[in-house]
Design an enzyme around this catalytic site. Structure first.
Site, PDB file in Angstrom:
ATOM      1  N   SER A 141       0.935  -1.084  -0.211  1.00 41.67           N
ATOM      2  CA  SER A 141      -0.046  -0.041   0.003  1.00 41.67           C
ATOM      3  C   SER A 141       0.886   1.085   0.010  1.00 41.67           C
ATOM      4  O   SER A 141       2.164   1.210   0.479  1.00 41.67           O
ATOM      5  CB  SER A 141      -0.896   0.070   1.257  1.00 41.67           C
ATOM      6  OG  SER A 141      -1.584   1.208   1.690  1.00 41.67           O
ATOM      7  N   TYR A 154      -1.167  -1.054  10.645  1.00 35.01           N
ATOM      8  CA  TYR A 154      -1.316  -1.740   9.036  1.00 35.01           C
ATOM      9  C   TYR A 154      -0.156  -0.683   8.422  1.00 35.01           C
ATOM     10  O   TYR A 154       0.450  -1.443   7.619  1.00 35.01           O
ATOM     11  CB  TYR A 154      -2.806  -0.818   8.581  1.00 35.01           C
ATOM     12  CG  TYR A 154      -2.891  -0.847   7.171  1.00 35.01           C
ATOM     13  CD1 TYR A 154      -3.418  -2.030   6.632  1.00 35.01           C
ATOM     14  CD2 TYR A 154      -2.512   0.269   6.431  1.00 35.01           C
ATOM     15  CE1 TYR A 154      -3.495  -2.229   5.438  1.00 35.01           C
ATOM     16  CE2 TYR A 154      -2.959   0.227   5.089  1.00 35.01           C
ATOM     17  CZ  TYR A 154      -3.365  -1.041   4.321  1.00 35.01           C
ATOM     18  OH  TYR A 154      -3.710  -0.956   3.076  1.00 35.01           O
TER      19      TYR A 154
END
Length: 273
Positions: A141, A154
């Site tokens: 990401s 995350y």
């Protein structure tokens, strides 16, 4: 264009929805046979019913090494080999309004899925690819590329995926195994809503919409990204057009990580006197 992946076998974790589903559909279009791995049994089985004989489903928790090993064995048994592994499964974790409120309650689960799941999937796939080579694509990401607040477990896990990909690409190159990473950003999926929905006393959908609006405002390309954009990159990295590419990170983010476009002089306002 001829079917680039005709006769090849792929595994896509987290393949029942979002980026994973788009990837599965695109791989099938390009001639591959695909095993979909996901925790959502109903969605996975429905996908198989919809897409036909060249796709199979395996219920898998990527945080469980035994289940990942079983997944790869299942793919080899059903389709006779493994040529492309897409480590896509991921979770967001809880979003807190301030780091001072962070309790790390979901840290182990986030790291187990987002990082250990990728590492285990890479290892098990590579063990099947040592004789004939192959391609492994890890989905990270831009949250792992670019610093920012919120969902820090995350972000940390996705940053680790980037570095792991580069390290293991060096290790596996001698076997003809290419390992690359895709870092998407600004693409609407359920992951963002799942994070913002954990904020106590907040409207998760509204917060997610505000975040998307901020992304749109700061993204150089004004076109909204789609899961299909990521799927196209997977096909490229999984096929023969990328035989000299390994250890790279491809950001698919409309230019967000390149930087914010500076304001033109005529757009600037004079400072208040």
């Amino acid at each position: 264009m001829a079917e680039e992946l005709s006769g090849r076998v792929a595994v896509v974790t987290g393949g029942a929805a979002g980026l994973g589903r788009a990837t599965v559909e695109r791989l099938l279009e390009d001639g591959a046979r695909v095993v979909v791995a996901d925790l959502d049994r109903d969605a996975g089985e429905a996908l198989v019913d919809e897409l036909g004989a060249d796709v199979r489903f395996r219920h898998t928790d990527v945080a469980n090494a035994e289940q990942v090993r079983d997944l790869i064995g299942f793919a080899v048994k059903k389709f006779g080999g493994l040529h492309l592994m897409v480590n896509n499964a991921g979770i967001s974790g809880a979003m807190h309004t301030s780091f001072l409120d962070e309790d790390f309650a979901d840290f182990e689960r986030v790291l187990s899925v987002n990082l250990l799941g990728v590492m285990t999937g890479t290892r098990e796939a590579a063990r099947q690819m040592t004789a004939g080579g192959g391609s492994i694509v890890n989905i990270s990401s831009i949250g792992g590329v670019q610093a920012g607040p919120g969902v820090l477990a995350y972000r940390a896990s996705k940053a680790a995926v980037l570095h792991f990909t580069k390290c293991v690409a060096m290790d596996l190159a001698e076997y003809g195994i290419r390992v690359n990473c895709i870092a998407p950003g600004g693409i609407p999926t359920r992951l963002l809503t799942s994070a913002t929905g954990t904020v106590e006393g907040a409207d998760g959908d509204m917060m997610a919409e505000r975040i998307r609006a901020h992304i749109a405002a700061t993204q150089p390309l004004k076109r909204l990204g789609t899961p299909q954009d990521v799927a196209e990159a997977v096909v490229y990295l999984g096929g023969d057009r990328s035989l000299h590419i390994t250890g790279t990170v491809l950001t698919i983010d409309g230019g967000t990580t390149a930087g914010v476009k500076p304001m033109r002089p005529e757009q600037a306002t004079a400072p208040a006197s």
